[in-house]
Design an enzyme around this catalytic site. Structure first.
Site, PDB file in Angstrom:
ATOM      1  CB  CYS A   1     -20.381  -7.997  -0.961  1.00 17.72           C
ATOM      2  SG  CYS A   1     -20.195  -8.188  -2.529  1.00 17.72           S
TER       3      CYS A   1
ATOM      4  CB  CYS B   1     -18.551 -13.548  -7.057  1.00 13.27           C
ATOM      5  SG  CYS B   1     -17.066 -12.929  -6.003  1.00 13.27           S
TER       6      CYS B   1
ATOM      7  CG  ASP C   1      -1.940  -1.042   1.092  1.00 14.22           C
ATOM      8  OD1 ASP C   1      -2.443  -1.383   0.269  1.00 14.22           O
ATOM      9  OD2 ASP C   1      -2.537  -1.195   2.262  1.00 14.22           O
TER      10      ASP C   1
ATOM     11  CB  CYS D   1     -22.574  -2.277   1.320  1.00 14.18           C
ATOM     12  SG  CYS D   1     -21.836  -0.560   1.311  1.00 14.18           S
TER      13      CYS D   1
ATOM     14  CB  CYS E   1     -17.006  -0.921   7.325  1.00 15.85           C
ATOM     15  SG  CYS E   1     -18.541  -1.913   7.026  1.00 15.85           S
TER      16      CYS E   1
ATOM     17  CB  CYS F   1     -23.075 -14.846  -4.381  1.00 22.41           C
ATOM     18  SG  CYS F   1     -22.996 -13.954  -2.865  1.00 22.41           S
TER      19      CYS F   1
END
Length: 381
Positions: free
Chosen positions: A201, A195, A141, A205, A248, A198
């Site tokens: 997510c 995925c 990062d 949120c 989160c 699905c």
């Protein structure tokens, strides 16, 4: 090793993976530097303003998708995975207790940036011992790197609809790091997206930040709002933040692949008692000296004391009504910054509204009791 043969490079690649695991990485993969297919997605994301105030995202342009421009001569990227899921994470327990502060589980222990970078540097030095010449550079990062695209191409996992990397045997509770090298190592097979249909997510949120599969509008994301957002948190998102005061985890919590996630063996990633499931009001009582002491070596320190208090004020506003909370917020008004004060006023308004609702509920219950007495349904003592 000068002008290594194909068999020598294959052997070196296997050794690199073994050395990486010995250093504490759960997985090591290798890919080339061709990320051109990701440039259009990155360009569109930036043009739509989804990076918010993270201006560094656009300042580097397409360099993020061009590793060889970031470090000239780079031929391969070694991608590594390190699990961080702590034991007894208490996800739901903390989220349900509105008076407690929820901190993203990756931030409860030591700052992963330094730990991963140090391990990657050791890996690079180990490789260099086996090569006549080698230039390498570790990244965690710390530069414009498309880490999720690289991880997918290196076989670590696929990019999920929440934009994080998912591994079919380890879920998504892990950190990623990269080591750029200038030797033509054999590459691993990319992982295909898995995925399916699905959309858990996207649905879960709180702020609907995942605006479409694989696209996150950072300006709506609670992690962005509580960590990257430097000024005031937009009013429309404050109530939705709940008790999440740093980051989160909702999109990961709901992901079915995380049933396979592994508990970390790294003691540095285990939660600090002073941060885990603490009452908002206790954390809000910290002064700046205490904040700096209790967040030493933690990623939380990077947001600074002012934003820490800002986030806690929002959390206190979202907590159940408490006279103690109201008193504490009032007392803090004359001892803080203008930014924090704005969020305290908002929190006080929320607490006032909750107090009014309680009074209204009490009144309705009283009237119901009176009507029951009048109808003889209960005894009028």
């Amino acid at each position: 090793m000068s002008s290594p043969t194909t068999s020598e490079l294959l052997s070196l690649a296997e050794n690199i993976k073994a050395w990486g695991k010995a250093l504490g990485f759960q997985q090591v993969g290798i890919c080339d530097v061709d990320l051109e297919q990701h440039e259009s997605h990155l360009k569109s994301w930036l043009e739509k303003g989804y990076a918010g105030d993270m201006h560094y995202m656009s300042e580097h342009g397409m360099k993020r998708a061009r590793p060889a421009e970031l470090l000239p001569g780079t031929m391969r990227v070694i991608s590594v995975r390190m699990d961080y899921l702590p034991p007894d994470a208490k996800f739901a327990k903390t989220l349900k207790k509105k008076q407690q502060a929820y901190i993203s589980r990756y931030a409860l222990g030591r700052d992963y940036h330094k730990l991963l970078r140090a391990r990657l540097k050791k890996l690079g030095e180990k490789i260099k011992q086996e090569c006549a010449e080698l230039n390498f550079r570790p990244f965690v990062d710390s530069a414009p790197v498309l880490e999720h695209a690289i991880a997918q191409k290196a076989g670590i996992g696929w990019t999920g609809k929440h934009s994080l990397t998912i591994n079919s045997q380890a879920g998504s509770w892990f950190f990623l790091g990269e080591l750029f090298v200038d030797i033509p190592l054999p590459v691993d097979k990319p992982v295909t997206e898995n995925c399916g249909s699905c959309t858990a997510c996207l649905t879960i949120c709180p702020t609907q930040a995942i605006v479409e599969p694989y696209v996150v509008d950072a300006r709506r994301c609670i992690s962005y709002l509580t960590i990257e957002q430097k000024g005031a948190i937009p009013i429309r998102y404050r109530a939705l933040i709940g008790n999440r005061v740093y980051g989160c985890d909702d999109c990961q919590l709901i992901c079915p692949w995380n049933r396979y996630a592994n508990i970390t063996d790294e003691a540095d990633f285990h939660p600090r008692k002073k941060l885990m499931s603490q009452d908002l009001i206790d954390l809000f009582a910290w002064d700046e000296v205490t904040f700096l002491k209790n967040t030493e070596g933690s990623p939380i320190r990077r947001i600074g004391f002012e934003r820490w208090q800002r986030n806690l004020a929002v959390g206190l506003g979202n907590a159940n009504y408490s006279e103690e909370i109201v008193t504490v917020l009032h007392n803090a008004l004359g001892q803080t910054t203008e930014l924090v004060r704005e969020h305290i006023y908002w929190a006080l308004e929320q607490q006032h509204n909750k107090a009014a609702e309680i009074s209204s509920d009490d009144s309705r219950l009283t009237q119901r009791l009176i009507r029951s007495i009048e109808k003889g349904l209960v005894r009028d003592a």
